[in-house]
Design an enzyme around this catalytic site. Structure first.
Site, PDB file in Angstrom:
ATOM      1  N   ARG A  11     -14.404 -89.717  39.661  1.00 55.61           N
ATOM      2  CA  ARG A  11     -14.612 -90.971  38.955  1.00 55.61           C
ATOM      3  C   ARG A  11     -15.099 -90.654  37.539  1.00 55.61           C
ATOM      4  O   ARG A  11     -15.807 -89.654  37.333  1.00 55.61           O
ATOM      5  CB  ARG A  11     -15.669 -91.827  39.666  1.00 55.61           C
ATOM      6  CG  ARG A  11     -15.136 -92.566  40.878  1.00 55.61           C
ATOM      7  CD  ARG A  11     -14.205 -93.693  40.478  1.00 55.61           C
ATOM      8  NE  ARG A  11     -13.699 -94.463  41.594  1.00 55.61           N
ATOM      9  CZ  ARG A  11     -12.504 -94.285  42.169  1.00 55.61           C
ATOM     10  NH1 ARG A  11     -11.702 -93.333  41.738  1.00 55.61           N
ATOM     11  NH2 ARG A  11     -12.108 -95.052  43.147  1.00 55.61           N
ATOM     12  N   HIS A  33      -5.568 -92.250  35.184  1.00 53.07           N
ATOM     13  CA  HIS A  33      -6.006 -92.580  36.544  1.00 53.07           C
ATOM     14  C   HIS A  33      -4.798 -92.804  37.468  1.00 53.07           C
ATOM     15  O   HIS A  33      -4.632 -93.879  38.043  1.00 53.07           O
ATOM     16  CB  HIS A  33      -6.917 -93.820  36.542  1.00 53.07           C
ATOM     17  CG  HIS A  33      -7.753 -93.931  37.786  1.00 53.07           C
ATOM     18  ND1 HIS A  33      -9.008 -94.466  37.799  1.00 53.07           N
ATOM     19  CD2 HIS A  33      -7.499 -93.579  39.079  1.00 53.07           C
ATOM     20  CE1 HIS A  33      -9.496 -94.457  39.023  1.00 53.07           C
ATOM     21  NE2 HIS A  33      -8.591 -93.912  39.828  1.00 53.07           N
TER      22      HIS A  33
HETATM   23  P1  NAP Z   1     -14.692 -88.439  51.324  1.00 53.36           P
HETATM   24  O1  NAP Z   1     -13.738 -88.149  52.424  1.00 53.36           O
HETATM   25  O2  NAP Z   1     -15.779 -89.429  51.542  1.00 53.36           O
HETATM   26  O3  NAP Z   1     -15.361 -87.015  50.932  1.00 53.36           O
HETATM   27  C1  NAP Z   1     -16.416 -86.945  50.056  1.00 53.36           C
HETATM   28  C2  NAP Z   1     -16.919 -85.507  50.017  1.00 53.36           C
HETATM   29  O4  NAP Z   1     -17.907 -85.402  48.986  1.00 53.36           O
HETATM   30  C3  NAP Z   1     -17.593 -85.062  51.321  1.00 53.36           C
HETATM   31  O5  NAP Z   1     -17.268 -83.729  51.602  1.00 53.36           O
HETATM   32  C4  NAP Z   1     -19.082 -85.188  50.986  1.00 53.36           C
HETATM   33  O6  NAP Z   1     -19.934 -84.309  51.692  1.00 53.36           O
HETATM   34  C5  NAP Z   1     -19.074 -84.795  49.527  1.00 53.36           C
HETATM   35  N1  NAP Z   1     -20.266 -85.297  48.858  1.00 53.36           N
HETATM   36  C6  NAP Z   1     -20.672 -86.579  48.697  1.00 53.36           C
HETATM   37  N2  NAP Z   1     -21.865 -86.615  48.068  1.00 53.36           N
HETATM   38  C7  NAP Z   1     -22.216 -85.333  47.837  1.00 53.36           C
HETATM   39  C8  NAP Z   1     -23.342 -84.709  47.253  1.00 53.36           C
HETATM   40  N3  NAP Z   1     -24.368 -85.424  46.777  1.00 53.36           N
HETATM   41  N4  NAP Z   1     -23.374 -83.362  47.210  1.00 53.36           N
HETATM   42  C9  NAP Z   1     -22.366 -82.619  47.713  1.00 53.36           C
HETATM   43  N5  NAP Z   1     -21.253 -83.155  48.283  1.00 53.36           N
HETATM   44  C10 NAP Z   1     -21.197 -84.488  48.347  1.00 53.36           C
HETATM   45  O7  NAP Z   1     -13.930 -88.867  50.003  1.00 53.36           O
HETATM   46  P2  NAP Z   1     -12.384 -88.649  49.627  1.00 53.36           P
HETATM   47  O8  NAP Z   1     -11.521 -89.592  50.383  1.00 53.36           O
HETATM   48  O9  NAP Z   1     -12.080 -87.197  49.707  1.00 53.36           O
HETATM   49  O10 NAP Z   1     -12.385 -89.155  48.113  1.00 53.36           O
HETATM   50  C11 NAP Z   1     -13.182 -88.548  47.139  1.00 53.36           C
HETATM   51  C12 NAP Z   1     -13.145 -89.332  45.836  1.00 53.36           C
HETATM   52  O11 NAP Z   1     -11.901 -89.148  45.153  1.00 53.36           O
HETATM   53  C13 NAP Z   1     -13.227 -90.855  45.949  1.00 53.36           C
HETATM   54  O12 NAP Z   1     -14.504 -91.301  46.250  1.00 53.36           O
HETATM   55  C14 NAP Z   1     -12.786 -91.274  44.548  1.00 53.36           C
HETATM   56  O13 NAP Z   1     -13.910 -91.236  43.685  1.00 53.36           O
HETATM   57  C15 NAP Z   1     -11.811 -90.154  44.154  1.00 53.36           C
HETATM   58  N6  NAP Z   1     -10.427 -90.646  44.072  1.00 53.36           N
HETATM   59  C16 NAP Z   1      -9.770 -90.539  42.883  1.00 53.36           C
HETATM   60  C17 NAP Z   1      -8.449 -90.967  42.784  1.00 53.36           C
HETATM   61  C18 NAP Z   1      -7.693 -90.808  41.505  1.00 53.36           C
HETATM   62  O14 NAP Z   1      -6.583 -91.326  41.406  1.00 53.36           O
HETATM   63  N7  NAP Z   1      -8.201 -90.086  40.531  1.00 53.36           N
HETATM   64  C19 NAP Z   1      -7.810 -91.512  43.900  1.00 53.36           C
HETATM   65  C20 NAP Z   1      -8.510 -91.610  45.086  1.00 53.36           C
HETATM   66  C21 NAP Z   1      -9.824 -91.177  45.167  1.00 53.36           C
HETATM   67  P3  NAP Z   1     -20.072 -84.353  53.312  1.00 53.36           P
HETATM   68  O15 NAP Z   1     -18.812 -83.685  53.802  1.00 53.36           O
HETATM   69  O16 NAP Z   1     -21.280 -83.563  53.589  1.00 53.36           O
HETATM   70  O17 NAP Z   1     -20.145 -85.798  53.684  1.00 53.36           O
HETATM   71  C1  GLV Z   2      -8.267 -94.660  43.312  1.00 56.80           C
HETATM   72  O1  GLV Z   2      -8.901 -94.176  42.424  1.00 56.80           O
HETATM   73  C2  GLV Z   2      -8.796 -94.879  44.618  1.00 56.80           C
HETATM   74  O2  GLV Z   2     -10.025 -94.798  44.789  1.00 56.80           O
HETATM   75  O3  GLV Z   2      -8.016 -95.157  45.545  1.00 56.80           O
END
Ligand code: NAP
Ligand code: GLV
Length: 308
Positions: free
Chosen positions: A223, A271
């Site tokens: 983000r 994005h």
């Molecule tokens: P997720 O499955 O919830 O995974 C989050 C990971 O981050 C987990 O491994 C978690 O640790 C770790 N984490 C959270 N807080 C932390 C901290 N304080 N210290 C260390 N590690 C921490 O999320 P996801 O589905 O992979 O998505 C991740 C992010 O990608 C989204 O939240 C969004 O911001 C971003 N995103 C971007 C796009 C884009 O187009 N650019 C699209 C979609 C998503 P644990 O394993 O210990 O819980």
């Molecule tokens: C895009 O950034 C999403 O969170 O799906």
């Protein structure tokens, strides 16, 4: 039982058809004006009205059409209402592809070669083999793990960082503040795939960049609020960091005069790293509704205390 979905007409049409086929007993509506608010049990959207709880008194679950839910956390949900983020294979695949594309581009020094091309210079730059390149991911969740798994066949040295300890085959796993330090010191390409929470806001800052070895690069797909833009530009301009892919910024879009638009070491995308695919998201949502109707926990249930 009514499912209200507020989204683009094309996406809504795919969901409507999937619901009619797979969950005919659930009333599917897409126009908030056409449904009595007290009938709405499930609500899917990207943004939600502030008075959500009062407007829809019988809500059971709120579904976000995207993976990140940081912008939803301040919606005032009644304690019994579940918040569910999008986990679906279309979005995961897009992110995996973006990460592989940018890791390969940084590994093969594409930003530096693009600059040499602009200068009409035919120069061979130093080069590393994939097994000498250390690629690390901040965040070992759905998207971090899929990206690391897709990178395995290239032979990079892979690592990842999470909040809680994890064990993943072929990936050096780190956690907590000490784990972060250790990982950063051994990282050539750093990818941010963290959720935005109070703990992770501003994490990509001067202090973190200083902990990376000279010549490291960044892929920022988390983000916008994770990144201190000025600190990144300073690290690039001083030569400490080699290059960066930046997909998310604050604000979006960046103002026309922002230096990142034309910085030779930055590849900026608007994005677009990943977004939800309608058909696979509809299938994932229907599977989640079935889970909830069977009293099971839905996939992607947000822990409101943790903030992700
Ligand atoms: P997720 O499955 O919830 O995974 C989050 C990971 O981050 C987990 O491994 C978690 O640790 C770790 N984490 C959270 N807080 C932390 C901290 N304080 N210290 C260390 N590690 C921490 O999320 P996801 O589905 O992979 O998505 C991740 C992010 O990608 C989204 O939240 C969004 O911001 C971003 N995103 C971007 C796009 C884009 O187009 N650019 C699209 C979609 C998503 P644990 O394993 O210990 O819980
Ligand atoms: C895009 O950034 C999403 O969170 O799906």
């Amino acid at each position: 039982m009514t499912f209200l979905m507020v989204s683009y007409p094309e996406r809504v049409a795919v969901f409507r058809e999937a619901f009619a086929r797979s969950l005919p007993d659930v009333e599917f509506v897409s126009d908030p004006e056409q449904v009595a608010p007290e009938k709405v049990r499930y609500l899917m959207a990207w943004t939600f009205p502030e008075d959500l709880a009062e407007r829809y008194p019988n809500l059971e679950a709120v579904f976000c059409v995207g993976a990140g839910i940081d912008h939803v956390l301040n919606a005032k949900l009644a304690p019994s209402v579940k918040l569910i983020r999008m986990i679906e294979p279309g979005l995961t695949t897009l992110m995996r592809d973006y990460v592989v594309m940018s890791v390969l581009a940084l590994h093969r020094r594409l930003p530096a070669y693009l600059q040499l091309q602009r200068e009409h210079k035919w120069v061979n730059l130093d080069f590393a083999w994939a097994d000498q390149r250390r690629v690390s991911v901040l965040g070992l969740g759905e998207l971090g793990q899929a990206s690391l798994n897709a990178l395995k066949p290239f032979g990079f040295q892979l690592a990842g960082w999470s909040r809680s300890p994890r064990t993943l085959e072929g990936i050096r796993c780190h956690h907590g503040p000490e784990g972060l330090k250790e990982m950063l010191a051994a990282t050539d390409i750093l990818i941010c795939l963290l959720p935005l929470t109070p703990e992770t806001r501003g994490i990509l800052n001067a202090d973190l960049f200083a902990q990376l070895p000279a010549g490291a690069s960044l892929i920022q797909v988390g983000r916008g609020e994770h990144l201190d833009h000025d600190a990144l530009l300073q690290a690039l301009d001083s030569g400490h960091l080699e290059a960066a892919f930046v997909d998310v910024t604050v604000p979006e879009p960046l103002p026309a005069e922002h230096p990142m638009w034309s910085h030779p070491k930055v590849i900026l995308t608007p994005h677009v790293a990943a977004h939800t695919r309608a058909d696979s998201a509809a299938a994932a949502t229907i599977a989640n509704l079935r889970r909830m109707m069977a009293g099971e926990t839905p996939v992607g249930l947000v822990d409101l205390e943790r903030g992700y």
